[in-house]
Design an enzyme around this catalytic site. Structure first.
Site, PDB file in Angstrom:
ATOM      1  N   LYS A   1      76.174  43.923  61.130  1.00  0.00           N
ATOM      2  CA  LYS A   1      76.669  42.550  60.927  1.00  0.00           C
ATOM      3  C   LYS A   1      77.565  42.469  59.690  1.00  0.00           C
ATOM      4  CE  LYS A   1      72.380  41.173  61.400  1.00  0.00           C
ATOM      5  NZ  LYS A   1      71.842  42.339  62.111  1.00  0.00           N
TER       6      LYS A   1
ATOM      7  N   ASP B   1      79.158  55.097  61.995  1.00  0.00           N
ATOM      8  CA  ASP B   1      77.886  54.483  62.369  1.00  0.00           C
ATOM      9  C   ASP B   1      77.446  55.170  63.648  1.00  0.00           C
ATOM     10  OD1 ASP B   1      75.844  52.829  63.455  1.00  0.00           O
ATOM     11  OD2 ASP B   1      76.607  51.103  62.347  1.00  0.00           O
TER      12      ASP B   1
ATOM     13  N   ARG C   1      71.836  49.060  49.937  1.00  0.00           N
ATOM     14  CA  ARG C   1      70.532  49.346  49.380  1.00  0.00           C
ATOM     15  C   ARG C   1      70.609  50.442  48.340  1.00  0.00           C
ATOM     16  NH1 ARG C   1      69.110  45.347  50.045  1.00  0.00           N
ATOM     17  NH2 ARG C   1      67.278  44.431  51.002  1.00  0.00           N
TER      18      ARG C   1
ATOM     19  N   ASP D   1      75.675  47.023  43.494  1.00  0.00           N
ATOM     20  CA  ASP D   1      74.883  45.781  43.443  1.00  0.00           C
ATOM     21  C   ASP D   1      73.380  46.058  43.570  1.00  0.00           C
ATOM     22  OD1 ASP D   1      74.566  42.886  43.492  1.00  0.00           O
ATOM     23  OD2 ASP D   1      74.167  43.066  45.643  1.00  0.00           O
TER      24      ASP D   1
ATOM     25  N   GLU E   1      64.468  48.504  41.281  1.00  0.00           N
ATOM     26  CA  GLU E   1      64.955  47.237  40.711  1.00  0.00           C
ATOM     27  C   GLU E   1      63.815  46.526  40.000  1.00  0.00           C
ATOM     28  OE1 GLU E   1      66.971  45.044  43.809  1.00  0.00           O
ATOM     29  OE2 GLU E   1      68.407  46.642  44.132  1.00  0.00           O
TER      30      GLU E   1
ATOM     31  N   HIS F   1      71.949  42.802  42.012  1.00  0.00           N
ATOM     32  CA  HIS F   1      71.537  42.464  43.388  1.00  0.00           C
ATOM     33  C   HIS F   1      71.900  41.009  43.721  1.00  0.00           C
ATOM     34  CE1 HIS F   1      68.507  43.622  46.769  1.00  0.00           C
ATOM     35  NE2 HIS F   1      69.461  42.833  47.235  1.00  0.00           N
ATOM     36  N   LEU F   2      73.202  40.763  43.695  1.00  0.00           N
ATOM     37  CA  LEU F   2      73.698  39.389  43.907  1.00  0.00           C
ATOM     38  C   LEU F   2      74.277  39.166  45.304  1.00  0.00           C
ATOM     39  CD1 LEU F   2      75.573  38.525  40.553  1.00  0.00           C
ATOM     40  CD2 LEU F   2      73.335  37.743  41.330  1.00  0.00           C
TER      41      LEU F   2
ATOM     42  N   ALA G   1      73.313  38.495  48.242  1.00  0.00           N
ATOM     43  CA  ALA G   1      72.897  37.351  49.068  1.00  0.00           C
ATOM     44  C   ALA G   1      72.841  36.065  48.266  1.00  0.00           C
ATOM     45  CB  ALA G   1      71.521  37.627  49.671  1.00  0.00           C
TER      46      ALA G   1
HETATM   47  N1  LIG Z   1      73.051  43.236  48.454  1.00  0.00           N
HETATM   48  C1  LIG Z   1      72.417  42.301  49.105  1.00  0.00           C
HETATM   49  O1  LIG Z   1      71.984  41.310  48.528  1.00  0.00           O
HETATM   50  C2  LIG Z   1      72.244  42.408  50.566  1.00  0.00           C
HETATM   51  C3  LIG Z   1      72.046  43.627  51.153  1.00  0.00           C
HETATM   52  N2  LIG Z   1      71.855  43.722  52.502  1.00  0.00           N
HETATM   53  C4  LIG Z   1      71.681  45.046  53.069  1.00  0.00           C
HETATM   54  O2  LIG Z   1      72.864  45.394  53.769  1.00  0.00           O
HETATM   55  C5  LIG Z   1      72.551  46.360  54.768  1.00  0.00           C
HETATM   56  C6  LIG Z   1      73.241  46.022  56.081  1.00  0.00           C
HETATM   57  O3  LIG Z   1      72.790  44.782  56.571  1.00  0.00           O
HETATM   58  P1  LIG Z   1      73.241  44.223  58.020  1.00  0.00           P
HETATM   59  O4  LIG Z   1      74.656  44.506  58.244  1.00  0.00           O
HETATM   60  O5  LIG Z   1      72.768  42.819  58.076  1.00  0.00           O
HETATM   61  O6  LIG Z   1      72.345  45.134  58.949  1.00  0.00           O
HETATM   62  P2  LIG Z   1      72.646  45.586  60.457  1.00  0.00           P
HETATM   63  O7  LIG Z   1      71.349  46.062  60.980  1.00  0.00           O
HETATM   64  O8  LIG Z   1      73.374  44.519  61.179  1.00  0.00           O
HETATM   65  O9  LIG Z   1      73.617  46.838  60.273  1.00  0.00           O
HETATM   66  C7  LIG Z   1      73.214  48.072  59.766  1.00  0.00           C
HETATM   67  C8  LIG Z   1      74.058  49.136  60.439  1.00  0.00           C
HETATM   68  O10 LIG Z   1      73.785  50.390  59.832  1.00  0.00           O
HETATM   69  C9  LIG Z   1      73.847  51.366  60.854  1.00  0.00           C
HETATM   70  N3  LIG Z   1      73.190  52.592  60.441  1.00  0.00           N
HETATM   71  C10 LIG Z   1      71.873  52.915  60.468  1.00  0.00           C
HETATM   72  N4  LIG Z   1      71.689  54.155  60.018  1.00  0.00           N
HETATM   73  C11 LIG Z   1      72.910  54.643  59.708  1.00  0.00           C
HETATM   74  C12 LIG Z   1      73.364  55.878  59.208  1.00  0.00           C
HETATM   75  N5  LIG Z   1      72.526  56.877  58.928  1.00  0.00           N
HETATM   76  N6  LIG Z   1      74.690  56.037  58.998  1.00  0.00           N
HETATM   77  C13 LIG Z   1      75.564  55.034  59.277  1.00  0.00           C
HETATM   78  N7  LIG Z   1      75.187  53.844  59.770  1.00  0.00           N
HETATM   79  C14 LIG Z   1      73.869  53.651  59.980  1.00  0.00           C
HETATM   80  C15 LIG Z   1      73.197  50.690  62.034  1.00  0.00           C
HETATM   81  O11 LIG Z   1      73.560  51.306  63.246  1.00  0.00           O
HETATM   82  C16 LIG Z   1      73.734  49.284  61.931  1.00  0.00           C
HETATM   83  O12 LIG Z   1      74.902  49.131  62.717  1.00  0.00           O
HETATM   84  C17 LIG Z   1      71.029  46.389  54.858  1.00  0.00           C
HETATM   85  O13 LIG Z   1      70.565  47.494  54.100  1.00  0.00           O
HETATM   86  C18 LIG Z   1      70.615  45.121  54.138  1.00  0.00           C
HETATM   87  O14 LIG Z   1      69.340  45.220  53.603  1.00  0.00           O
HETATM   88  C19 LIG Z   1      71.868  42.612  53.303  1.00  0.00           C
HETATM   89  C20 LIG Z   1      72.061  41.377  52.775  1.00  0.00           C
HETATM   90  C21 LIG Z   1      72.234  41.165  51.351  1.00  0.00           C
HETATM   91  O1  LIG Z   2      68.765  40.341  52.476  1.00  0.00           O
HETATM   92  C1  LIG Z   2      68.800  41.423  51.887  1.00  0.00           C
HETATM   93  O2  LIG Z   2      68.618  42.529  52.415  1.00  0.00           O
HETATM   94  C2  LIG Z   2      69.044  41.418  50.433  1.00  0.00           C
HETATM   95  O3  LIG Z   2      69.175  42.478  49.859  1.00  0.00           O
HETATM   96  C3  LIG Z   2      69.043  40.154  49.697  1.00  0.00           C
HETATM   97  O4  LIG Z   2      68.059  40.270  48.705  1.00  0.00           O
HETATM   98  P1  LIG Z   2      67.562  38.986  47.896  1.00  0.00           P
HETATM   99  O5  LIG Z   2      66.972  38.042  48.889  1.00  0.00           O
HETATM  100  O6  LIG Z   2      68.751  38.401  47.225  1.00  0.00           O
HETATM  101  O7  LIG Z   2      66.526  39.480  46.938  1.00  0.00           O
END
Ligand SMILES: NC(=O)C1=CN([C@@H]2O[C@H](COP(=O)(O)OP(=O)(O)OC[C@H]3O[C@@H](n4cnc5c(N)ncnc54)[C@H](O)[C@@H]3O)[C@@H](O)[C@H]2O)C=CC1
Ligand SMILES: O=C(O)C(=O)COP(=O)(O)O
Length: 528
Positions: free
Chosen positions: A149, A169, A230, A254, A259, A279-280, A282
């Site tokens: 996504k 991917d 992550r 980030d 953490e 970790h900003l 979201a």
């Molecule tokens: N920094 C933050 O505050 C935030 C971090 N995240 C993190 O962002 C990441 C992605 O989130 P979304 O896009 O929502 O998840 P998603 O599940 O929609 O997408 C993840 C993608 O990674 C792919 N994937 C899995 N293993 C893989 C590998 N070994 N090599 C390449 N691709 C691989 C999957 O096929 C999938 O298409 C997650 O780790 C989530 O926790 C999400 C929201 C906020």
């Molecule tokens: O949704 C995620 O995976 C995030 O990393 C967001 O983390 P947070 O809710 O801002 O602590």
């Protein structure tokens, strides 16, 4: 009193929803021990990434039914332990997609135009226009690792900015990549070719330390790396060294392996080319409202006995499926309960046969419902949709699913369970009628037709005069009232099955007397 603990900062919109059904305690910054000490009081737990829900914490939970993660990543929750304990884990898969994608893009722009450094210099009284000459993103190559996504939104915006986007991917098809205007590549090529690499994949045992010094050395010396996914996917020591040795030009991070980031982390000592945020990804007003509402609604619904829409640990069982299959799931659970109580032995194998219309529905929810029913007699309310498959596996029950689109007998199809135990086999089948009513249509392949009721007596006996009368008299003697009776047989004076719907449960002494009657081969008291 239903109680929910909120142990991370959650938008008020979510708290307001929770208070519709529960007492809500907001306790942010608890230590793992403090959380362990109080978790026993709570029916629900709402968290973000700040709370570590370890197996120790889950083990202390006495009545916890749901853990709601107001965000995407559930790597701070021990999901396998929650599943074993029957605790549902839900998240908000899409609520912060845009926020995280925009943060990654902001990081790329900040890196390219030296914005943090220039800002710092201005506030220190400087005016250095020469030092902070940057680069354009236009016509540069962006490598997106993880095209889910967030990754796909980053790719869309990057394309619009005139970047060439390549992606890695393993779970994305060429067709899907084409729709996203992304050229798929392998990971090494992606790191070699890209001017910018951005990570958008989860942290798993496979992705831990994926980006190490070897991969960093494949990058162009002018390249920049962004991680808003992550911590732990990039080896932090290797990154600090790579920046110090000019292996790459810059990085923006980030998220961290641990953490909050330690004060003495090698990343904090990097002198140039590194942008850090705490970790900003979201942390936008919009995303926090989205995820708080999404997850609080799910916690509220589950505490009211309704299904959740984004369960992490019930595969294939969304709220929509639960709703559309309600009577079918009820039938599956009922047949599971029925077969477990007439099997009389340790079930080693269960065949779940979906016929006619049943074969057109997703089978996984129906199989899970069957297993929940099957294990209810043994585990009571400890078994639920979350842990049913795992419990069945743990008990060595081999579950075989058979789909048969043709079903000559019932227009609406049928569901049949065949159990195999150390004491032999049993078979029950049933259907759902047009009005949603359930019908049991055969037992041990004897055709029968009854509506399941709370208390029933099931017998297998010789088909001979007098036997049903004797059972009736015995029930009368014990003051057990019969509501209805069904008998099924295949040949006259052969063997027959009988199901009595009764108003009260059968006392064990009465069951003993029935079993000792001549001509009775089996008798089981069944409670649904
Ligand atoms: N920094 C933050 O505050 C935030 C971090 N995240 C993190 O962002 C990441 C992605 O989130 P979304 O896009 O929502 O998840 P998603 O599940 O929609 O997408 C993840 C993608 O990674 C792919 N994937 C899995 N293993 C893989 C590998 N070994 N090599 C390449 N691709 C691989 C999957 O096929 C999938 O298409 C997650 O780790 C989530 O926790 C999400 C929201 C906020
Ligand atoms: O949704 C995620 O995976 C995030 O990393 C967001 O983390 P947070 O809710 O801002 O602590």
């Amino acid at each position: 009193m239903t109680k929910v603990l909120v142990s991370d900062p959650i938008d008020q919109a979510g708290i307001d929803i929770l208070t519709q059904v529960a007492q809500v305690d907001q306790k942010v910054g608890l230590s793992p021990d403090q959380l362990k000490n109080i978790i026993g009081e709570y029916d629900g737990l709402m968290i973000r990434s700040g709370t570590q829900v370890t197996s120790d914490v889950i083990s202390e939970a006495k009545k916890l039914r749901i853990i709601g993660r107001a965000g995407v990543g559930v790597d701070n929750v021990d999901v396998p332990t929650a599943t074993r304990k029957g605790v549902l884990v839900v998240n908000s898969p899409g609520g912060n997609t845009i926020a995280a994608a925009e943060h990654a893009l902001a990081m790329m722009l900040a890196l390219s135009r030296n914005i943090p450094q220039a800002n710092g210099s201005m506030f220190a009284g400087g005016w250095d226009r020469k030092k902070y000459v940057g680069n354009e993103l236009y016509k540069k190559t962006l490598g997106v690792v993880g095209l889910g996504k967030i990754g796909s939104h980053v790719a869309k915006v990057a394309n619009a900015m005139g970047m060439e986007v390549i992606g890695f991917d393993p779970f994305v098809s060429n067709e899907r990549a084409q729709q996203m205007q992304v050229r798929l590549s392998d990971i090494e090529e992606l790191f070699k070719e890209s001017d910018y690499v951005t990570l958008h994949l989860p942290r798993t045992p496979e992705t831990e330390n994926l980006v190490d010094i070897d991969l960093l050395r494949k990058m162009k010396p002018t390249a920049r790396l962004v991680n808003c996914a992550r911590g732990g996917i990039i080896n932090e020591n290797d990154l600090a060294n790579a920046l110090a040795e000019n292996v790459i030009q810059g990085a923006a991070i980030d998220v961290y392996a641990k953490e909050p980031l330690a004060e003495n982390s090698p990343l904090r000592a990097v002198k140039k080319g590194l942008v850090l945020t705490p970790h900003l990804g979201a942390s936008t007003v919009e995303a926090q409202q989205n995820v708080a509402i999404d997850v609080a609604e799910q916690i509220r619904d589950v505490l009211l006995g309704l299904p959740a829409r984004s369960a992490v640990n019930i595969p294939g069982l969304s709220a929509e499926i639960m709703d559309s299959l309600k009577p079918h799931l009820k039938l599956a659970e009922t047949l599971g309960l029925l077969v477990s109580q007439i099997s009389g032995g340790q079930i080693q194998k269960l065949e779940v046969r979906l016929q006619g219309e049943f074969a057109q529905h997703p089978s996984q929810p129906l199989v899970i419902a069957t297993l929940k029913g099957l294990l209810t007699s043994a585990l009571g309310d400890k078994i639920n949709y979350v842990n049913a498959s795992l419990e069945a596996k743990g008990r060595g029950i081999d579950v075989v699913e058979i789909k048969d689109e043709l079903c000559p007998e019932f227009a609406r199809g049928s569901l049949q369970l065949d159990s195999f135990s150390d004491k032999g086999g049993h078979s029950v089948s049933g259907t759902v009628f047009g009005d949603g009513d359930l019908g049991i249509t055969s037992i041990d392949e004897y055709p029968i037709n009854f509506v399941p009721s709370r208390h029933m007596l099931f017998t297998r006996h010789r088909d001979m005069p007098g036997i049903i009368g004797q059972i009736g008299s015995l029930l009368g003697k014990y003051n057990v009232n019969i509501a209805s009776m069904q008998v099924g047989r295949r040949i006259v004076r052969g063997e027959a099955v009988m199901v009595l719907s009764i108003d009260d449960p059968i006392p064990s002494e009465l069951l003993g007397s029935i079993l000792s009657m001549q001509g009775i081969n089996e008798a089981h008291s069944v409670t649904l």
